[in-house]
Structures are given as C-alpha cells and as structure tokens.
Write an enzyme that holds these catalytic residues in place. Structure first.
Site, PDB file in Angstrom:
ATOM      1  N   ALA A 161      -4.760   5.956  -7.740  1.00 25.64           N
ATOM      2  CA  ALA A 161      -5.947   5.192  -7.335  1.00 25.64           C
ATOM      3  C   ALA A 161      -6.917   5.044  -8.510  1.00 25.64           C
ATOM      4  O   ALA A 161      -7.506   3.974  -8.705  1.00 25.64           O
ATOM      5  CB  ALA A 161      -6.637   5.889  -6.162  1.00 25.64           C
ATOM      6  N   TYR A 217     -13.205   4.857   2.877  1.00 31.33           N
ATOM      7  CA  TYR A 217     -14.241   4.441   3.812  1.00 31.33           C
ATOM      8  C   TYR A 217     -13.903   4.991   5.186  1.00 31.33           C
ATOM      9  O   TYR A 217     -12.754   5.333   5.468  1.00 31.33           O
ATOM     10  CB  TYR A 217     -14.364   2.908   3.871  1.00 31.33           C
ATOM     11  CG  TYR A 217     -13.155   2.255   4.490  1.00 31.33           C
ATOM     12  CD1 TYR A 217     -12.070   1.915   3.717  1.00 31.33           C
ATOM     13  CD2 TYR A 217     -13.098   2.031   5.871  1.00 31.33           C
ATOM     14  CE1 TYR A 217     -10.945   1.345   4.289  1.00 31.33           C
ATOM     15  CE2 TYR A 217     -11.982   1.461   6.440  1.00 31.33           C
ATOM     16  CZ  TYR A 217     -10.899   1.127   5.649  1.00 31.33           C
ATOM     17  OH  TYR A 217      -9.788   0.582   6.218  1.00 31.33           O
ATOM     18  N   THR A 220       0.839  -1.191   0.000  1.00 28.32           N
ATOM     19  CA  THR A 220       0.000   0.000   0.000  1.00 28.32           C
ATOM     20  C   THR A 220       0.876   1.245   0.000  1.00 28.32           C
ATOM     21  O   THR A 220       2.102   1.161  -0.156  1.00 28.32           O
ATOM     22  CB  THR A 220      -1.037  -0.070   1.157  1.00 28.32           C
ATOM     23  OG1 THR A 220      -1.944   1.003   1.010  1.00 28.32           O
ATOM     24  CG2 THR A 220      -0.388  -0.025   2.526  1.00 28.32           C
ATOM     25  N   MET A 241     -14.359   5.701  -2.920  1.00 28.48           N
ATOM     26  CA  MET A 241     -13.382   4.616  -2.771  1.00 28.48           C
ATOM     27  C   MET A 241     -12.741   4.615  -1.373  1.00 28.48           C
ATOM     28  O   MET A 241     -12.133   3.641  -0.975  1.00 28.48           O
ATOM     29  CB  MET A 241     -12.316   4.694  -3.879  1.00 28.48           C
ATOM     30  CG  MET A 241     -12.874   4.152  -5.204  1.00 28.48           C
ATOM     31  SD  MET A 241     -11.946   4.579  -6.700  1.00 28.48           S
ATOM     32  CE  MET A 241     -10.323   4.002  -6.350  1.00 28.48           C
ATOM     33  N   GLY A 243     -16.051   2.736   0.376  1.00 24.64           N
ATOM     34  CA  GLY A 243     -15.168   1.753  -0.258  1.00 24.64           C
ATOM     35  C   GLY A 243     -14.763   0.587   0.629  1.00 24.64           C
ATOM     36  O   GLY A 243     -13.800  -0.118   0.301  1.00 24.64           O
ATOM     37  N   LYS A 279       3.406   1.261  -3.942  1.00 27.11           N
ATOM     38  CA  LYS A 279       2.819   0.528  -5.072  1.00 27.11           C
ATOM     39  C   LYS A 279       3.663   0.645  -6.346  1.00 27.11           C
ATOM     40  O   LYS A 279       3.675  -0.268  -7.161  1.00 27.11           O
ATOM     41  CB  LYS A 279       1.392   1.010  -5.339  1.00 27.11           C
ATOM     42  CG  LYS A 279       0.410   0.568  -4.271  1.00 27.11           C
ATOM     43  CD  LYS A 279      -1.012   0.915  -4.626  1.00 27.11           C
ATOM     44  CE  LYS A 279      -1.942   0.486  -3.504  1.00 27.11           C
ATOM     45  NZ  LYS A 279      -3.344   0.669  -3.825  1.00 27.11           N
ATOM     46  N   GLY A 299     -10.793  12.399  -9.913  1.00 22.12           N
ATOM     47  CA  GLY A 299      -9.384  12.196  -9.586  1.00 22.12           C
ATOM     48  C   GLY A 299      -8.655  11.583 -10.760  1.00 22.12           C
ATOM     49  O   GLY A 299      -9.275  10.947 -11.633  1.00 22.12           O
ATOM     50  N   ALA A 300      -7.348  11.821 -10.797  1.00 24.63           N
ATOM     51  CA  ALA A 300      -6.549  11.274 -11.902  1.00 24.63           C
ATOM     52  C   ALA A 300      -5.188  10.811 -11.389  1.00 24.63           C
ATOM     53  O   ALA A 300      -4.187  10.854 -12.102  1.00 24.63           O
ATOM     54  CB  ALA A 300      -6.395  12.328 -13.002  1.00 24.63           C
TER      55      ALA A 300
END
Ligand code: ATR
Length: 279
Positions: free
Chosen positions: A136, A222, A66, A220, A244, A70, A132-133
């Site tokens: 994720a 939580y 994570t 996405m 999410g 990544k 978002g871009a």
C-alpha cells in the site's frame, strides 16, 4: 431488433462482497452518461488469468484489482504505466484485446488528489511521515514525491523494509527510513497511515509529541467511525484527521478516466459513499 452490447467492468478480489466500487462506478456512469455495467467478482487465487480471458469474451473492457491480486495483475499486464512499474502493483487493467492488457496503478494519484484538491493540503516542502512499508505504501510513494515534500520519512515495525523502500525511491526526492522509536525527536506536518493496523483495530506504536502545529493525520483506511489512528491524531492535537474514503473514490475516478476518457466529478459520490457506511 438490435441488441446493444454494453461494456463490462468489474473489481476482482478475495474477499470482495463489501467492495464499494460497484456503487462508485455506477454513480460515475450515471453522472457522465456512459453505458456500462460494473460488478464485483470473487476470484479464487490462481485463477486470475482465466478470469480475465472469460471476462473479455463477455465484453469485459476493464478491471479494478484489489487484495490479494495486485501483484498477479502486475505480472499479467503486457503493458505497464511507468508508475505501475515503479509500484510493482496494478490496480487497474484496460483490456482492449484478449492478448494485450494495459496495467496501471491509480492509488497514489487517488491519495494525492484527495489530500490536495479535497482537503486543500499543501505537500510542497512539508515534512511528511508515512507509516508502513508494504504494498500500500510502495504504491503511493512516487506521486507523493512528485509533489516535492521537504522530507518524506517511512516508519515501519520491521525497520529493514522501511530502509529498503526509501533506498528504492531515493532518486525521486528526500526520503529516508526509520523505526518507530527513532521518530521521538522529530516533528511532522502530515502523518499518513499506510499500515494495515486499522483493519485489526490496532494503532502503530507511535511516540507522543511528533506533530507540528497545524499538523494533519490521514488514514488510508476508512470506516464508519474514526480509526484508532485518527483518534490518536485528535488526542495529539492534530488540526484535522481524515480517513481514506476520498482516496478510494479518487482512485476510482482515475480508473474510470483510463477506461472511458472522461473524468467524473467526485464530490457528491464521496458524500453518497460516506452516507452508505454503517457503524
Ligand atoms: P499492504 O499491501 O496493505 O501494504 P502488507 O504488504 O502486508 O499489506 O503490509 C502491511 C504493513 O502494515 C506492514 O508495513 C506492516 O508492518 P511489518 O512490515 O513490520 O509487518 C504494517 N502493520 C500491520 N499491522 C501493524 C501494527 N499493528 N502496527 C504497526 N504496523 C503494522
């Protein structure tokens, strides 16, 4: 006397203390009667390769990866799945021998499984907006497009990044980039928040009245409470507002399947993790 050697798995990140992954994978292991140990490991930036080597020597067989590792995992993997190559990121490593690491990304499958199987949402021919871009969002575009939405729009504060991402995936379906302002005259069946705004308790700058009748919003992220984006969806008349948590458990189930070849049932695990959240 024989000493049984138990396969080890872990999630690596920084920070990592609040990860729900050990709880999720322990539940999966119990349910499927797999003998394994799964822990959360704090790794310092620049030490991922060294960690993997040591972990393998201690019977480590797989890792979840994570933030912020990544992309390191993507570079260290000697073999990549097609979807990981496209995403440019790896969240699951299978470590069968010290020289060969298989890297995959299960976030997109996790999102789609949660949307389609848990929440019974049909994606085919729907108009979907994703906010978002960053990494994720890049990680979930291919699985989303595989479900053949009518149109997928990426909106981002830095609009150039949205256009670039749409261009990178344009061979897979009808996808385009947009600024937040330019959304004002559009309507969507599903809006997915893939920005990190909820982490800071912020709401992306969305115009009003962009939801179709029966539209759904999905964050996405939580938390124990609805996120600001979910509150916005409710106020705009969304039929349902989801967070999410299901995506987290579903991406874990897909990782578990890659490692153990067995697919755990997620329903009770999602309930258990939900109950463990404290406001
Ligand atoms: P991740 O790997 O989680 O995607 P990232 O690559 O840092 O993290 O991307 C964060 C995303 O959230 C970006 O799309 C960012 O927009 P910019 O590219 O314009 O920076 C978006 N973001 C973060 N905070 C936001 C906010 N308050 N409102 C809208 N977008 C936000």
């Amino acid at each position: 006397m024989t000493h049984e050697i138990i396969d080890r798995y872990a999630v690596i990140g920084n920070p990592i203390a609040h990860s729900k992954s050990p709880l999720i994978h322990s539940e999966f292991a119990r349910q499927t009667e797999q003998a394994l140990i799964y822990t959360a490991e704090l790794v310092e930036p620049g030490h991922v390769a060294e960690f993997i080597k040591n972990f393998h020597q201690q019977n480590g067989r797989g890792l979840n990866v994570t933030i912020p590792f990544k992309e390191d995992a993507f570079k260290l993997a000697t073999h990549l799945s097609k979807r990981a190559r496209r995403a440019g990121a790896v969240n699951t490593l299978l470590i069968n021998d010290p020289e060969h690491y298989f890297g995959d990304t299960t976030d997109g499958v996790g999102l789609c499984t949660d949307l389609i199987q848990n929440h019974k949402i049909i994606l085919k021919e729907k108009t979907i907006l994703i906010l978002g871009a960053g990494g994720a969002v890049r990680g979930v575009l291919e699985p989303l497009l595989e479900n053949r939405p009518g149109h997928l729009v990426i909106a981002n504060r830095t609009v150039e990044k949205a256009h670039q991402l749409a261009k990178d995936f344009s061979d897979l379906g009808n996808i385009s980039g947009s600024s937040f302002d330019d959304l004002a005259n559009e309507k969507f069946d599903l809006i997915i928040n893939g920005t990190s705004a909820s982490l800071a308790g912020e709401l992306p700058p969305l115009p009003d009245h962009i939801l179709n009748e029966n539209a759904i919003v999905y964050d996405m992220m939580y938390a124990a409470r609805p996120t600001p984006f979910m509150d916005w969806g409710k106020q705009q008349g969304a039929k349902n507002c989801f967070d999410g948590l299901g995506m987290l458990v579903e991406q874990a189930a897909e990782s578990f399947y890659i490692w153990r070849g067995i697919r755990p049932d997620t329903t009770d695990v999602i309930k258990k993790i939900r109950a463990s959240l404290t406001p």
